[in-house]
Design an enzyme around this catalytic site. Structure first.
Site, PDB file in Angstrom:
ATOM      1  N   ASN A  14     -21.693 -33.754 -13.822  1.00 49.44           N
ATOM      2  CA  ASN A  14     -21.735 -35.208 -13.974  1.00 49.44           C
ATOM      3  C   ASN A  14     -23.172 -35.676 -13.702  1.00 49.44           C
ATOM      4  OD1 ASN A  14     -21.398 -37.974 -13.786  1.00 49.44           O
ATOM      5  ND2 ASN A  14     -20.114 -37.915 -11.944  1.00 49.44           N
ATOM      6  N   HIS A  98     -13.379 -42.011 -11.043  1.00 48.70           N
ATOM      7  CA  HIS A  98     -14.362 -41.388 -10.154  1.00 48.70           C
ATOM      8  C   HIS A  98     -14.506 -42.238  -8.892  1.00 48.70           C
ATOM      9  CE1 HIS A  98     -18.120 -39.838  -8.543  1.00 48.70           C
ATOM     10  NE2 HIS A  98     -17.863 -38.743  -9.231  1.00 48.70           N
ATOM     11  N   GLU A 146     -12.034 -34.790  -4.778  1.00 52.71           N
ATOM     12  CA  GLU A 146     -13.397 -34.973  -4.242  1.00 52.71           C
ATOM     13  C   GLU A 146     -13.346 -35.876  -3.009  1.00 52.71           C
ATOM     14  OE1 GLU A 146     -16.617 -34.544  -7.667  1.00 52.71           O
ATOM     15  OE2 GLU A 146     -16.019 -36.608  -7.342  1.00 52.71           O
TER      16      GLU A 146
HETATM   17  O1  G3P Z   1     -18.754 -36.203  -9.929  1.00 54.07           O
HETATM   18  C1  G3P Z   1     -19.241 -35.246  -9.049  1.00 54.07           C
HETATM   19  C2  G3P Z   1     -19.587 -35.823  -7.764  1.00 54.07           C
HETATM   20  O2  G3P Z   1     -18.958 -36.936  -7.322  1.00 54.07           O
HETATM   21  C3  G3P Z   1     -19.986 -34.868  -6.716  1.00 54.07           C
HETATM   22  O3  G3P Z   1     -21.296 -35.200  -6.512  1.00 54.07           O
HETATM   23  O4  G3P Z   1     -23.605 -34.812  -5.901  1.00 54.07           O
HETATM   24  O5  G3P Z   1     -21.749 -34.081  -4.379  1.00 54.07           O
HETATM   25  O6  G3P Z   1     -22.145 -32.869  -6.519  1.00 54.07           O
HETATM   26  P1  G3P Z   1     -22.258 -34.177  -5.766  1.00 54.07           P
END
Ligand code: G3P
Length: 229
Positions: A14, A98, A146
């Site tokens: 992303n 998201h 996440e």
């Molecule tokens: O969409 C992926 C994201 O929210 C994770 O971000 O920077 O921790 O890899 P990051």
């Protein structure tokens, strides 16, 4: 044009709205992801900023996802980006809900239905087990767990909270065998990817680990090494 299907296990990159991953930067990172995918055979998906989606999708053959779409019909709706608009621009699918673009549950449902009807894929992001379960019941193509507090940090969800990944995989299996599970937040290297697969996930979703890297190709190759047994 980017392909319309996604092979598992997958690495989803992303680009968020990072300035270095916009415009020419978006094209360059997408081209690098494509190169690594071709060289290694790994399944890599890119999600560039919405403004760059059409041009990126016209240049690379790997799947290109929108970061967000609006669940409204195409036509007399001004200032939205619809599922049909994204499809016409070459998108293979979209992220939904998201952490940085949260939606109401009715909106998530509407978007999953619209993507399915249009032949696009959906990756619904979730922040905990209850939301993951609710979203899995709507049968998107993937749920991506996440934990928001780990996003953008240096500690991977697979190290900081492996239990949430394993529990999500376990729980979603009981709801639908058709829903893939990704995990993300803090994913940085091949060890994190390998651990995600060991916990039962079908791949990872990451951003800063690639976008902010000094040597993006080296990072991508390392990430991809984690997909191998
Ligand atoms: O969409 C992926 C994201 O929210 C994770 O971000 O920077 O921790 O890899 P990051």
């Amino acid at each position: 044009m980017g392909t319309l299907s996604v092979r598992k296990p997958v690495i989803v990159v992303n680009f968020k709205t990072y300035p270095e991953a916009s415009g020419q930067g978006a094209l360059a990172i997408a081209a690098l992801c494509e190169q690594v995918s071709v060289e290694t055979g790994a399944s890599i998906v890119v999600a560039p900023p919405l403004m760059d989606l059409a041009v990126v999708a016209s240049k690379v053959k790997i799947p290109v996802f929108a970061q967000h779409l609006d669940g409204v019909p195409s036509g007399s709706t001004t200032g939205h980006v619809t599922v049909e608009n994204a499809k016409a621009s070459g998108a293979a699918g979209t992220l939904v809900n998201h952490s940085e673009r949260r939606l109401r549950i009715s909106e998530i449902h509407e978007l999953i239905d619209r993507t399915r009807a249009s032949g696009l894929l959906s990756i619904v992001c979730t922040n905990n087990l209850a939301v993951s379960r609710a979203c899995a019941a709507m049968e998107p193509d993937f749920v991506a767990i996440e934990p928001p507090e780990l996003i953008g940090g240096d500690i991977s969800v697979t190290t900081a909270n492996p239990k949430i990944v394993a529990d999500t995989v376990e729980s979603i299996k009981t709801i639908s065998r058709n829903v893939g599970v990704l995990c993300g937040a803090g994913v940085k290297n091949g060890r994190d990817v390998a651990k995600a697969l060991e916990l039962g996930a079908d791949g990872v979703l990451l951003a800063s680990g690639v976008v902010k890297a000094k040597d993006r190709k080296a990072v991508l190759l390392d990430l991809v090494s984690g997909l191998k047994d």
